[in-house]
Design a protein around this motif. Sequence first.
Motif, short mmCIF file in Angstrom:
data_model
loop_
_atom_site.label_atom_id
_atom_site.label_comp_id
_atom_site.label_asym_id
_atom_site.label_seq_id
_atom_site.Cartn_x
_atom_site.Cartn_y
_atom_site.Cartn_z
N ASN A 385 1.29 34.11 -19.38
CA ASN A 385 2.18 33.06 -19.01
C ASN A 385 1.81 31.71 -18.85
N ASP A 386 1.40 31.33 -20.11
CA ASP A 386 0.97 29.98 -20.17
C ASP A 386 1.64 29.33 -21.45
N SER A 387 1.15 28.29 -21.89
CA SER A 387 1.51 27.57 -23.17
C SER A 387 1.36 28.25 -24.47
N LYS A 426 11.19 36.03 -20.49
CA LYS A 426 10.49 35.49 -21.42
C LYS A 426 11.58 35.53 -22.65
N LEU A 427 12.30 36.54 -23.00
CA LEU A 427 13.02 36.62 -24.03
C LEU A 427 14.50 36.47 -24.04
N SER A 428 15.03 36.36 -22.80
CA SER A 428 16.31 36.20 -22.69
C SER A 428 16.82 35.09 -21.72
N THR A 429 15.86 34.19 -21.62
CA THR A 429 16.19 32.97 -20.89
C THR A 429 16.32 31.73 -21.96
N GLU A 430 17.19 30.66 -21.54
CA GLU A 430 17.10 29.40 -22.43
C GLU A 430 15.63 28.79 -22.46
N ALA A 431 14.96 28.89 -21.46
CA ALA A 431 13.36 28.49 -21.34
C ALA A 431 12.58 29.21 -20.57
N PRO A 432 11.44 29.42 -21.21
CA PRO A 432 10.56 30.58 -20.43
C PRO A 432 10.26 29.64 -18.89
N VAL A 433 10.51 30.71 -18.05
CA VAL A 433 10.40 30.25 -16.45
C VAL A 433 9.16 29.70 -16.09
N PHE A 434 7.89 30.13 -16.90
CA PHE A 434 6.54 30.01 -16.60
C PHE A 434 6.23 28.32 -17.21
N HIS A 435 7.10 27.84 -17.97
CA HIS A 435 6.73 26.71 -18.59
C HIS A 435 7.07 25.58 -17.32
N GLU A 436 6.11 25.10 -16.92
CA GLU A 436 5.92 23.95 -16.00
C GLU A 436 6.40 22.41 -16.25
N ASN A 437 6.02 22.19 -17.45
CA ASN A 437 6.26 20.74 -18.02
C ASN A 437 7.57 20.72 -18.37
N SER A 438 8.34 20.08 -17.57
CA SER A 438 9.64 19.64 -17.74
C SER A 438 9.92 18.90 -18.83
N ALA A 439 8.89 17.93 -19.16
CA ALA A 439 9.07 17.10 -20.33
C ALA A 439 9.15 17.79 -21.72
#
Length: 1435
Positions: A385-387, A426-439
């Motif tokens: 669940n990381d980069s 992870k596969l059905s969302t527009e952006a992975p929910v675990f990605h914390e870097n909003s930039a």
Amino acid sequence: MAPRQSNGPQGVALKFKEQLSWKAGKPIPVTTLIKRLKTLSQELKELDQEDVDRESLNKAARELCSQGLLSHKDKGVKAYTACCLADMLRLYAPDAPYTLNQLKDIFDLFVKQLKGLADPEAPYFQQYIYLLDSLSSVKSVVLVSDVPNAETLISQLFTIFFDMATPDGAKNIEYLMTDILVQLVDECNTIPGPVVDIIIAQFLRAGPANAQATAMKKSKHGKPDPQQQTLQAHVLPPAYNMAKTICNSCVDKMSRYICQYFSEVILDSSPDRAGTPIDDEENNEPSEEDLKELQKAHVLVKELWKACPGVLQNVVPQLEQELLAENVHLRTLAVDTIGEMALTGVLSSTFPITWTQWIGRQNDKSAVVRSRWAEAAVRIVDERNDSMVVQLLECVANKLLDGDEKVRIAVIKAIGSLDYLSITTKLSTEAPVFHENSARSNEVKNLGKQIMDRLAERVRDKRPAVRAEGIQVLARIWDMAYEDIASGNDLVIHQLGWIPDKILEAVYVNDAQLILQVQLAMFETLLPLGKDVAAKSKSKDEDDATAEKKRVERLLVILKHLEEKSKRIIWTLLGARHQQLVKVVGQLLTACEKWNGGVVEPEEDGSDKTAQVKQRVTQFLDFVAPLISLDTVDKTKHDLWRWINGNDRRIFSLMRTLINEDSSYSVIIRSIREIFKRLDSATLVETLRPLLYLISYSQYNRSHVPAIIDYSRTDQNGLGSVANELLKQVSDVAPGVLKAHVHTMCTHIQEQAPKNTDVEPDAGLVDTLKACSQFAKLYPTDFPQERKLFQALVSYALSGSNFTASKYAVSIIMAAAPRKELYAADLTKTCVQSWEYGNKSFLAKLSTISQLMLLAPSQAEEKATEITEICIQDILLKNRTPVTEDNNVDWVSDEDLDDECWAKILALKTLVNRLRAHPQHRRLQEFAAPIFRLLNSLISNEGEISKAKNTPKSHQSRLRLCAANCFLKLALVTSYDNIISPVDFNRLALVAQDERQQVRRGFVNKLKKYLMTQKLSSRFYGILFLMAYEPKADIKDETFRWLMARGRLERGIKNNNNVLEQVFAKFISLLAHHPDFDTKLEDLSDFAKYILFYLQTIATEENISLIYHIAQRIKQYRDALNPSSENIYYLSDLAQDIIRRYEAQKDWSMQSWPGKIDLPRSLYVPFSDQEAGRAIAMKAFVPSEISPMLDSLLRASNRSKKRKSESGSNSAGSKKKVKPNRPAKVPKTPKTPRRSDVVVPESERRRSGRASAKKSVIYAETDDEDEDEMDWEMDDDEKTPKKKKMEVSDAESDAESDKDVSMKTPSRPQRTSNRGKGTPKKDEEEVEEDEVVDEVVDEELDDEKEGEQVEEQEEGEQEVVQEEDEDDKDTQEPSPTPELQPKKATRSTRSKPVETPSKKPPAKATPAKKKSAAPANGTRRSSRGKPATDEDLDI
């Protein structure tokens, strides 16, 4: 060893003075010796290393190392001796009072005594523990590294300790043993090879191979239990923990030895190892033994990474080198190993270069390596669940487009192994929910969703195996999400609700095996058979009802989220296709019973019918086998013959139960299960399984009807509308399943009957009436005969608020009423006498009259004069609705259409129904002439027949559509078809190019429906080829596929008389009299596209010579409609030129047609003067300057397919090539208008290709820039933004850059035929869809239908009247033809003519001839409109 702090003589002295050694022959008794040793051991324990007098220990120390004690036979003596020696080493530390040989003997004793730790019940177990503790705490064990043969002792210690490490052992002992081993590894200069092997072996024990071997030992017959293979031990073995501690405590030293071990394994397994010739091909690949060692080494690396990653500092770079090795096995192992290592730890940051190299293996030249990489990448996405996941999402998506089918299959399977949480997060969302870097959120947006989108595309992959796997995985994913979708979870619906839609779209590929895979996915995953059927229970009936309701709900949930074209596939597969297969299988079972396992009973006359029966069975198998074959058709036929020769009459009986409409759902499931049990082999089960699913009434089942009705009434969970739609389909396709519930539906009809109130009936009432109507037509004797029911139906007919309900009520009465003639007479009299425009229920009465005209002509004819006066004088010729801004629009939806327009439509139907009811009238021409004049007037005047010219536009569009459809209805009757002249036919054909897309769509759909009944003359096929310039991509593409399917069907029919090939002559005549035709070069190039459209849909290598022959024959005739016209000769030369070019493009070989075709005399007449005919034949009408234009047209038609094939062959990760910019197109000089220099304002443009007979038409010119802007504007009725900035794919950019070469036509006035207002381009990723496959099915339908559903709706508006043709008496209901997605723009639409003052209008209404311009970006038609081929669908 701990250091001494004091070495002075003043320390505490040893008090023990007894003798421990003895002379030879005078041994000390064992009991005495043990007592003394015990006393000494006790005293030595109490002595402190810092305060002891070492001189006092010398005597005891010498005696303890004597061979008598070290080799004593008694266990107690040796145990206490070992304890005493351990204390001596402690007290003498750091200098041992023994020689190296003595130390060797001492440690030999220690090793032997430590073996006693394996038995906790041993009498001297405590002494063994004390010895172990002493060696650990004092660290005296390090002395072993200095003694001779130390490697053996060290190896023995490691072996003993690891063997004694058991899960049930004492933890303190495990800790002490681990500490001793760590000391040995840490202090020894070199570690023996066996010791390294022992340590490594502990990690290998925890590997998956060892777990599988353990499972095999525990399983029966030595085979692993598949349910146990994925289980892992929750507690790792103590030996593993010991080895882990050793490695983590001695990282530097162990890393060297592990690296050495790994290097040796690789070196020994490499092809160029010492002694192996490099050019020896047989030795260039690792042997099986070498591969096992390599696999073992890589398993070790994976386990070490989990336990102690620090020791792999020197190994990981070697793995990096393996990634670049030439040997595929090494690269595969390295990819697997690093992929599993990436599941834990921080590999990407610890070894960034290795991680980068590993990611690069996604493009490895070996498909095996790419497959393993993709599988590992999906596992990483699942576990982390990381980069690292963000880096892999796009790579995984690219692998779904890999050029090798094995790679695509591997990725699909890997995705299918993911759990529901990973898929949704992870596969059905527009952006992975675990990605914390909003930039970086924009960078990773849609990456996960891209994987699902490309997975969905694989259902239309070129390779059958990929398509099958994609369908199965998508279906399983939807099955996991069903509960959330059914509960209305909007997020999950958005993420995964589209899956059934994509699966059903695979039907368009038109592959029999793929269609079967789609159906199996429906029966086994989406709508699994038997999943909810209750097993044996106390309340079985209640459980069955609950299960059946759940099944209905599941079907309704699927239907709710389907697009219209996917719904049509459902209706076809579960309806028409199922019904045809049921009929065939019923006849097959009869033939099988006659075959009797090969023993055919002779006829009464003694004749042998064996050959005839066998041929009959073979014919049925030839039809059935391709539909149910998951393997080769021959193998399927072989299995079916095995089943037939088995002659199991019970199976035959059970199969008849499956195809019986009266069978309940639970009975069907039990029958299928019993058949499976009775089949004698798994092969037969797999072969018959699809057949049993396809023929059973498991979807449209009588047990489901109560639940469907309940949902339609209550609208529970918002499923009411789809329940009504489903009920319609059931009543149309399988009305027999309604037998058990027709009384319930009739009760509902009585309850909702009008009772002099204005209460609107519930939404499902009309559908219930329709279902009952269909049932009553097929089973009139089974329909309830209650008097109250027919009284209720009469009330619907006379005073209902819904005229559609009135129509169905009359149909029921005329089908099932005991005294239908009396009912008809009373209804006719009442409706005519009480009818008054605007009064209550006047539409219901008018609908009743219309139905009675068709179903009760004798009774209705008595009031024919009054009815005709009502329809014409009171309705059609009057306009009561004032023209306002609201109703003066081109089209309104059914819901917003006012009552006056409905009344006019019903009036037209009433007049037409009168003709249809009297097809054999003795004065038919005179009888039908007024109605035909009325219909022609409506079509030619664009729906306006009022002298005041005050008909609202919304009424006009509806009326001309209704008039055109009425023409088609009448043409179904041969006697009326003969009345339709070629001029009338040409006028009717232009409705296919009407300005309103709803009119075009409704007319074309109706035309295709009637053509499928084979009751419509073949000349009507020519109208569909006018769709070459249809601006709506979905209408055009659907027609394209439909024509291709019809072409294949006609060619497959024996003695088909080349129907569609001979249509070409009629089509040329239609083009010759098209109002847009002219002999100028630009017009000829435009009309070439019509001919090319015909060739693309109909021409094959076998029939192109016949088409060419017909094109040649045209120049041997005169135009029967206009003998002085030379238009047909221009088109003949043009057609010949295009056919030759098309043949060359397809690389076909065209032979001369051996026969001679006579052209239809109604359109062509032979020359009376042979010289004139010879002159025409020798003259070239089309100038040679048209060649570049035709070449560009053909290239444009083929460009999209070639570009797709080329781009698809590259890896998805590769960059697309960008074509160099082409020279800018030089603006062409505008052409002078033919009739006026007046420019048509933008607001006056329209689509219609026909002008009113009383209008003078002027056509304006537009330059290229104006055409570009206009092309991006949307239709007036489309509320979508205008031209937007957008990224284009390489194919789209090429299309834009190639506009100047696609059709080199100068700017011309905008053509008013419907040749294309720009439509949005289709996504480059979208794979071409092939023609629909249900056409063959529809040809077999025999039951005549009176009902038809509402036509397709465009952008939320229903397009035609719901009751358009549901009263067709002699018309079948075809299965709908699925449509493609919107595609590229084709041509600009027709310009609206400008009205100019005209003193003297033309004598009669004729289509006005005009010229138009082809916009720069509308002149080329992309070949994306062509159905997909195998090459198109490849990656």
